[in-house]
Design an enzyme around this catalytic site. Structure first.
Site, short mmCIF file in Angstrom:
data_model
loop_
_atom_site.label_atom_id
_atom_site.label_comp_id
_atom_site.label_asym_id
_atom_site.label_seq_id
_atom_site.Cartn_x
_atom_site.Cartn_y
_atom_site.Cartn_z
N GLU A 111 -0.17 5.46 -6.69
CA GLU A 111 0.54 4.49 -7.52
C GLU A 111 1.64 5.14 -8.33
O GLU A 111 2.14 6.18 -7.99
CB GLU A 111 -0.47 3.82 -8.48
CG GLU A 111 -1.76 3.33 -7.81
CD GLU A 111 -1.54 2.11 -6.92
OE1 GLU A 111 -0.45 1.53 -6.99
OE2 GLU A 111 -2.47 1.76 -6.17
N ARG A 148 9.84 31.12 0.07
CA ARG A 148 10.46 31.99 1.08
C ARG A 148 11.82 32.51 0.65
O ARG A 148 12.33 33.45 1.25
CB ARG A 148 10.54 31.28 2.44
CG ARG A 148 11.50 30.13 2.48
CD ARG A 148 11.43 29.40 3.81
NE ARG A 148 12.10 30.11 4.89
CZ ARG A 148 13.42 30.18 5.04
NH1 ARG A 148 14.21 29.58 4.18
NH2 ARG A 148 13.94 30.84 6.04
C1 21W Z 1 3.95 5.73 -3.20
C2 21W Z 1 3.95 6.48 -5.45
C3 21W Z 1 4.41 4.50 -3.61
C4 21W Z 1 4.45 5.25 -5.87
C5 21W Z 1 7.38 0.71 -9.84
C6 21W Z 1 6.87 -0.51 -9.57
C7 21W Z 1 6.05 11.89 -4.53
C8 21W Z 1 6.75 10.67 -2.70
C9 21W Z 1 5.76 10.80 -3.73
C10 21W Z 1 3.69 6.71 -4.13
C11 21W Z 1 4.67 4.25 -4.94
C12 21W Z 1 7.72 11.66 -2.76
C13 21W Z 1 6.33 0.81 -7.97
C14 21W Z 1 8.87 10.87 -0.92
C15 21W Z 1 6.92 9.71 -1.64
C16 21W Z 1 4.60 9.97 -4.07
C17 21W Z 1 3.18 8.03 -3.64
C18 21W Z 1 5.14 2.88 -5.31
C19 21W Z 1 5.75 1.25 -6.69
N1 21W Z 1 7.02 1.50 -8.80
N2 21W Z 1 8.78 11.78 -1.89
N3 21W Z 1 6.22 -0.41 -8.42
N4 21W Z 1 7.98 9.86 -0.80
N5 21W Z 1 4.27 8.92 -3.32
N6 21W Z 1 5.63 2.65 -6.58
O1 21W Z 1 6.16 8.76 -1.44
O2 21W Z 1 3.93 10.22 -5.04
S1 21W Z 1 7.43 12.72 -4.06
#
Ligand code: 21W
Length: 243
Positions: A111, A148
């Site tokens: 989340e 690296r």
């Molecule tokens: C997936 C976190 C979906 C949040 C506001 C209102 C870290 C990541 C992540 C994740 C949401 C990175 C929202 C590329 C990634 C990560 C988990 C959705 C919804 N926000 N780099 N609603 N892709 N992903 N938030 O997923 O923590 S770096």
């Protein structure tokens, strides 16, 4: 370099025990510590809660992350929040991180975060435009790319001078023995021993691959007069192939 990682899943990080990053740790060039912020949660070990204002899903609470952060021995760290809405990670950013003495990574899972967690961080970074299940794989990728680049981690035999992205062009094709593998032959120029012809062939192939696959990289790249000429030739040949 000292790296502290705040995560609910420290057991996900076993890849960093192997290969070049594992060797760097054995050599004492790198010191990694894990902090499971569930261990710091007060309210019955709950790390998440519902969003104020309503909405889907749960958010990571500020308290466990602040307390885990406060328990880290640190001087002047870069504090990186893994966040899909952050600035996109790239090689230049890895080169910047490689200069630091202390890095702290804060990984979420599933989340979002309570916004107040962002007061702890210096950088909010994403791996790219796709949805992961959490920040752990993103943190591992960034650590691998950064470690690296620390002097002494990779010897001169595996120099990163001509890596794609640090030169600004994609790499030219490479071959090793045998000369004939299932009827697929090594280009004659590479067998010739003619170093100037080999240099020109490699440069041409790098420019061609970059032009065909990643024209965006060429927009950033400063072409020499020689490269300008080759690129004109590549575009010419490309047009002939299309028509
Ligand atoms: C997936 C976190 C979906 C949040 C506001 C209102 C870290 C990541 C992540 C994740 C949401 C990175 C929202 C590329 C990634 C990560 C988990 C959705 C919804 N926000 N780099 N609603 N892709 N992903 N938030 O997923 O923590 S770096």
């Amino acid at each position: 370099m000292k790296i502290d990682i705040l995560t609910l899943f420290p057991e996900m990080f076993t890849p960093l025990e192997h290969s070049i990053v594992g060797k760097a740790r054995e050599k004492g060039l790198l010191d990694i510590h894990y902090h499971n912020f569930r261990d710091y949660a007060e309210k019955a070990r709950h790390v998440d809660d519902e969003p104020y204002g309503g909405g889907q899903g749960m958010l990571l609470r500020a308290q466990p992350i602040f307390d885990a952060f406060d328990a880290i021995e640190k001087k002047n760290p870069r504090v990186i929040l893994l966040d899909p809405a952050g600035k996109q990670f790239d090689q230049a950013y890895a080169e910047d991180l490689a200069q630091e003495e202390e890095l702290i990574f804060i990984c979420g899972h599933y989340e979002g975060y309570d916004e107040r967690i962002k007061t702890l961080v210096t950088d909010e970074i994403s791996l790219g435009d796709y949805v992961l299940t959490g920040g752990e794989l993103a943190a591992m990728t960034m650590i691998d790319a950064t470690v690296r680049l620390i002097p002494e981690v990779i010897g001169k035999e595996a120099s990163h001078q001509d890596d794609s992205f640090s030169s600004g062009l994609l790499e030219y094709p490479q071959y090793t023995r045998p000369y004939d593998y299932r009827g697929m032959l090594v280009p004659d120029v590479l067998m010739s021993g003619h170093h100037e012809n080999i240099r020109q062939w490699r440069l041409y192939e790098s420019l061609k691959k970059t032009y065909q696959r990643r024209p965006d990289l060429l927009e950033e790249y400063e072409l020499t007069a020689e490269e300008e000429k080759m690129l004109a030739e590549i575009k010419e040949n490309n047009n002939h192939e299309k028509s």
